[in-house]
Design a protein around this motif. Sequence first.
Motif, PDB file in Angstrom:
ATOM      1  N   GLN A  91       1.153  -5.676  -7.115  1.00  0.00           N
ATOM      2  CA  GLN A  91       2.596  -5.900  -7.190  1.00  0.00           C
ATOM      3  C   GLN A  91       3.300  -4.659  -7.734  1.00  0.00           C
ATOM      4  O   GLN A  91       4.371  -4.293  -7.258  1.00  0.00           O
ATOM      5  CB  GLN A  91       2.908  -7.124  -8.059  1.00  0.00           C
ATOM      6  CG  GLN A  91       4.358  -7.511  -8.073  1.00  0.00           C
ATOM      7  CD  GLN A  91       4.861  -7.955  -6.718  1.00  0.00           C
ATOM      8  OE1 GLN A  91       4.124  -8.521  -5.914  1.00  0.00           O
ATOM      9  NE2 GLN A  91       6.119  -7.689  -6.442  1.00  0.00           N
ATOM     10  N   LEU A  92       2.678  -4.016  -8.707  1.00  0.00           N
ATOM     11  CA  LEU A  92       3.243  -2.798  -9.275  1.00  0.00           C
ATOM     12  C   LEU A  92       3.319  -1.700  -8.216  1.00  0.00           C
ATOM     13  O   LEU A  92       4.356  -1.051  -8.049  1.00  0.00           O
ATOM     14  CB  LEU A  92       2.402  -2.340 -10.465  1.00  0.00           C
ATOM     15  CG  LEU A  92       2.868  -1.103 -11.208  1.00  0.00           C
ATOM     16  CD1 LEU A  92       4.223  -1.353 -11.864  1.00  0.00           C
ATOM     17  CD2 LEU A  92       1.844  -0.692 -12.252  1.00  0.00           C
ATOM     18  N   PHE A  93       2.224  -1.490  -7.468  1.00  0.00           N
ATOM     19  CA  PHE A  93       2.221  -0.482  -6.407  1.00  0.00           C
ATOM     20  C   PHE A  93       3.199  -0.859  -5.292  1.00  0.00           C
ATOM     21  O   PHE A  93       3.899   0.006  -4.767  1.00  0.00           O
ATOM     22  CB  PHE A  93       0.814  -0.289  -5.827  1.00  0.00           C
ATOM     23  CG  PHE A  93      -0.048   0.591  -6.669  1.00  0.00           C
ATOM     24  CD1 PHE A  93       0.243   1.932  -6.827  1.00  0.00           C
ATOM     25  CD2 PHE A  93      -1.159   0.077  -7.310  1.00  0.00           C
ATOM     26  CE1 PHE A  93      -0.548   2.759  -7.599  1.00  0.00           C
ATOM     27  CE2 PHE A  93      -1.968   0.894  -8.089  1.00  0.00           C
ATOM     28  CZ  PHE A  93      -1.661   2.235  -8.238  1.00  0.00           C
ATOM     29  N   TYR A  94       3.241  -2.122  -4.943  1.00  0.00           N
ATOM     30  CA  TYR A  94       4.158  -2.591  -3.895  1.00  0.00           C
ATOM     31  C   TYR A  94       5.599  -2.272  -4.276  1.00  0.00           C
ATOM     32  O   TYR A  94       6.352  -1.694  -3.479  1.00  0.00           O
ATOM     33  CB  TYR A  94       3.952  -4.095  -3.676  1.00  0.00           C
ATOM     34  CG  TYR A  94       4.986  -4.758  -2.811  1.00  0.00           C
ATOM     35  CD1 TYR A  94       5.199  -4.332  -1.505  1.00  0.00           C
ATOM     36  CD2 TYR A  94       5.728  -5.816  -3.286  1.00  0.00           C
ATOM     37  CE1 TYR A  94       6.143  -4.953  -0.704  1.00  0.00           C
ATOM     38  CE2 TYR A  94       6.670  -6.448  -2.491  1.00  0.00           C
ATOM     39  CZ  TYR A  94       6.871  -6.007  -1.195  1.00  0.00           C
ATOM     40  OH  TYR A  94       7.804  -6.624  -0.411  1.00  0.00           O
ATOM     41  N   SER A  95       5.986  -2.595  -5.493  1.00  0.00           N
ATOM     42  CA  SER A  95       7.346  -2.310  -5.952  1.00  0.00           C
ATOM     43  C   SER A  95       7.616  -0.811  -5.954  1.00  0.00           C
ATOM     44  O   SER A  95       8.695  -0.362  -5.571  1.00  0.00           O
ATOM     45  CB  SER A  95       7.561  -2.862  -7.364  1.00  0.00           C
ATOM     46  OG  SER A  95       7.404  -4.250  -7.367  1.00  0.00           O
TER      47      SER A  95
ATOM     48  N   LEU B 158      10.214   4.065  -2.342  1.00  0.00           N
ATOM     49  CA  LEU B 158      10.061   5.330  -1.617  1.00  0.00           C
ATOM     50  C   LEU B 158      10.387   5.220  -0.131  1.00  0.00           C
ATOM     51  O   LEU B 158      10.176   6.175   0.615  1.00  0.00           O
ATOM     52  CB  LEU B 158       8.635   5.861  -1.789  1.00  0.00           C
ATOM     53  CG  LEU B 158       8.257   6.268  -3.208  1.00  0.00           C
ATOM     54  CD1 LEU B 158       6.787   6.610  -3.278  1.00  0.00           C
ATOM     55  CD2 LEU B 158       9.101   7.433  -3.679  1.00  0.00           C
ATOM     56  N   VAL B 159      10.889   4.068   0.307  1.00  0.00           N
ATOM     57  CA  VAL B 159      11.243   3.902   1.721  1.00  0.00           C
ATOM     58  C   VAL B 159      12.278   4.958   2.087  1.00  0.00           C
ATOM     59  O   VAL B 159      13.230   5.212   1.354  1.00  0.00           O
ATOM     60  CB  VAL B 159      11.768   2.473   1.994  1.00  0.00           C
ATOM     61  CG1 VAL B 159      12.410   2.376   3.363  1.00  0.00           C
ATOM     62  CG2 VAL B 159      10.636   1.472   1.861  1.00  0.00           C
ATOM     63  N   GLY B 160      12.046   5.615   3.227  1.00  0.00           N
ATOM     64  CA  GLY B 160      12.933   6.680   3.690  1.00  0.00           C
ATOM     65  C   GLY B 160      12.471   8.070   3.277  1.00  0.00           C
ATOM     66  O   GLY B 160      13.036   9.067   3.726  1.00  0.00           O
ATOM     67  N   LYS B 161      11.437   8.151   2.455  1.00  0.00           N
ATOM     68  CA  LYS B 161      10.919   9.448   1.997  1.00  0.00           C
ATOM     69  C   LYS B 161       9.725   9.859   2.851  1.00  0.00           C
ATOM     70  O   LYS B 161       9.027   9.035   3.425  1.00  0.00           O
ATOM     71  CB  LYS B 161      10.472   9.382   0.532  1.00  0.00           C
ATOM     72  CG  LYS B 161      11.517   8.837  -0.412  1.00  0.00           C
ATOM     73  CD  LYS B 161      12.728   9.718  -0.464  1.00  0.00           C
ATOM     74  CE  LYS B 161      13.729   9.136  -1.462  1.00  0.00           C
ATOM     75  NZ  LYS B 161      15.009   9.778  -1.394  1.00  0.00           N
ATOM     76  N   ASP B 162       9.486  11.167   2.918  1.00  0.00           N
ATOM     77  CA  ASP B 162       8.336  11.683   3.650  1.00  0.00           C
ATOM     78  C   ASP B 162       7.083  11.583   2.783  1.00  0.00           C
ATOM     79  O   ASP B 162       7.109  11.952   1.605  1.00  0.00           O
ATOM     80  CB  ASP B 162       8.558  13.134   4.060  1.00  0.00           C
ATOM     81  CG  ASP B 162       9.613  13.267   5.150  1.00  0.00           C
ATOM     82  OD1 ASP B 162       9.797  12.292   5.901  1.00  0.00           O
ATOM     83  OD2 ASP B 162      10.238  14.330   5.243  1.00  0.00           O
TER      84      ASP B 162
ATOM     85  N   SER C 258       8.416   1.152   5.942  1.00  0.00           N
ATOM     86  CA  SER C 258       8.282  -0.095   5.190  1.00  0.00           C
ATOM     87  C   SER C 258       6.872  -0.223   4.642  1.00  0.00           C
ATOM     88  O   SER C 258       5.946   0.455   5.073  1.00  0.00           O
ATOM     89  CB  SER C 258       8.626  -1.305   6.061  1.00  0.00           C
ATOM     90  OG  SER C 258       7.701  -1.424   7.124  1.00  0.00           O
ATOM     91  N   VAL C 259       6.744  -1.123   3.679  1.00  0.00           N
ATOM     92  CA  VAL C 259       5.460  -1.463   3.076  1.00  0.00           C
ATOM     93  C   VAL C 259       5.513  -2.944   2.751  1.00  0.00           C
ATOM     94  O   VAL C 259       6.580  -3.474   2.436  1.00  0.00           O
ATOM     95  CB  VAL C 259       5.176  -0.591   1.828  1.00  0.00           C
ATOM     96  CG1 VAL C 259       6.193  -0.832   0.750  1.00  0.00           C
ATOM     97  CG2 VAL C 259       3.772  -0.797   1.302  1.00  0.00           C
ATOM     98  N   ASP C 260       4.370  -3.636   2.868  1.00  0.00           N
ATOM     99  CA  ASP C 260       4.362  -5.059   2.543  1.00  0.00           C
ATOM    100  C   ASP C 260       3.461  -5.328   1.344  1.00  0.00           C
ATOM    101  O   ASP C 260       2.903  -4.403   0.758  1.00  0.00           O
ATOM    102  CB  ASP C 260       3.986  -5.913   3.757  1.00  0.00           C
ATOM    103  CG  ASP C 260       2.553  -5.711   4.229  1.00  0.00           C
ATOM    104  OD1 ASP C 260       1.730  -5.138   3.483  1.00  0.00           O
ATOM    105  OD2 ASP C 260       2.245  -6.144   5.349  1.00  0.00           O
TER     106      ASP C 260
ATOM    107  N   VAL D 253      -2.285   8.219  -0.702  1.00  0.00           N
ATOM    108  CA  VAL D 253      -0.916   8.428  -0.238  1.00  0.00           C
ATOM    109  C   VAL D 253      -0.348   9.552  -1.096  1.00  0.00           C
ATOM    110  O   VAL D 253      -0.284   9.432  -2.317  1.00  0.00           O
ATOM    111  CB  VAL D 253      -0.041   7.161  -0.365  1.00  0.00           C
ATOM    112  CG1 VAL D 253       1.378   7.454   0.090  1.00  0.00           C
ATOM    113  CG2 VAL D 253      -0.638   6.005   0.427  1.00  0.00           C
ATOM    114  N   GLN D 254       0.010  10.655  -0.424  1.00  0.00           N
ATOM    115  CA  GLN D 254       0.615  11.778  -1.139  1.00  0.00           C
ATOM    116  C   GLN D 254       2.121  11.581  -1.134  1.00  0.00           C
ATOM    117  O   GLN D 254       2.728  11.397  -0.084  1.00  0.00           O
ATOM    118  CB  GLN D 254       0.255  13.091  -0.457  1.00  0.00           C
ATOM    119  CG  GLN D 254      -1.227  13.377  -0.448  1.00  0.00           C
ATOM    120  CD  GLN D 254      -1.557  14.629   0.344  1.00  0.00           C
ATOM    121  OE1 GLN D 254      -0.728  15.507   0.510  1.00  0.00           O
ATOM    122  NE2 GLN D 254      -2.776  14.698   0.831  1.00  0.00           N
ATOM    123  N   LEU D 255       2.699  11.622  -2.304  1.00  0.00           N
ATOM    124  CA  LEU D 255       4.114  11.341  -2.476  1.00  0.00           C
ATOM    125  C   LEU D 255       4.870  12.615  -2.813  1.00  0.00           C
ATOM    126  O   LEU D 255       4.305  13.534  -3.395  1.00  0.00           O
ATOM    127  CB  LEU D 255       4.302  10.331  -3.613  1.00  0.00           C
ATOM    128  CG  LEU D 255       3.457   9.073  -3.529  1.00  0.00           C
ATOM    129  CD1 LEU D 255       3.571   8.294  -4.821  1.00  0.00           C
ATOM    130  CD2 LEU D 255       3.902   8.236  -2.358  1.00  0.00           C
TER     131      LEU D 255
END
Length: 108
Positions: free
Chosen positions: A14-18, A23-27, A44-46, A83-85
Amino acid sequence: LVFSLTLACRCVFQLFYSFFKSLVGKDVVVELKNDLSICGTLHSVDQYLNIKLTDISVTDPEKYPHMLSVKNCFIRGSVVRYVQLPADEVDTQLLQDAARKEAMQQKQ
């Protein structure tokens, strides 16, 4: 013990999901367990950490030429290695505070 471990895992997801939702819209760059790395915009992410990317490219097009024509993709969460942010988008203090809060709630 099994129930609390499952609950702890659920809280971490839940923490990672939130976090990923913010970060939606980011590369991002998603590295899969089969060593394929895909760059794209997070669409998106679920709750299972499945990821949808748009405007994708692969980091090694010579090795994966069949991916050159793909523009969007859905990635199952269970095949993701990393996942590289974007570093400037990550508020590490906020993330650490949230992790500490979750840990304190687990102790109670």
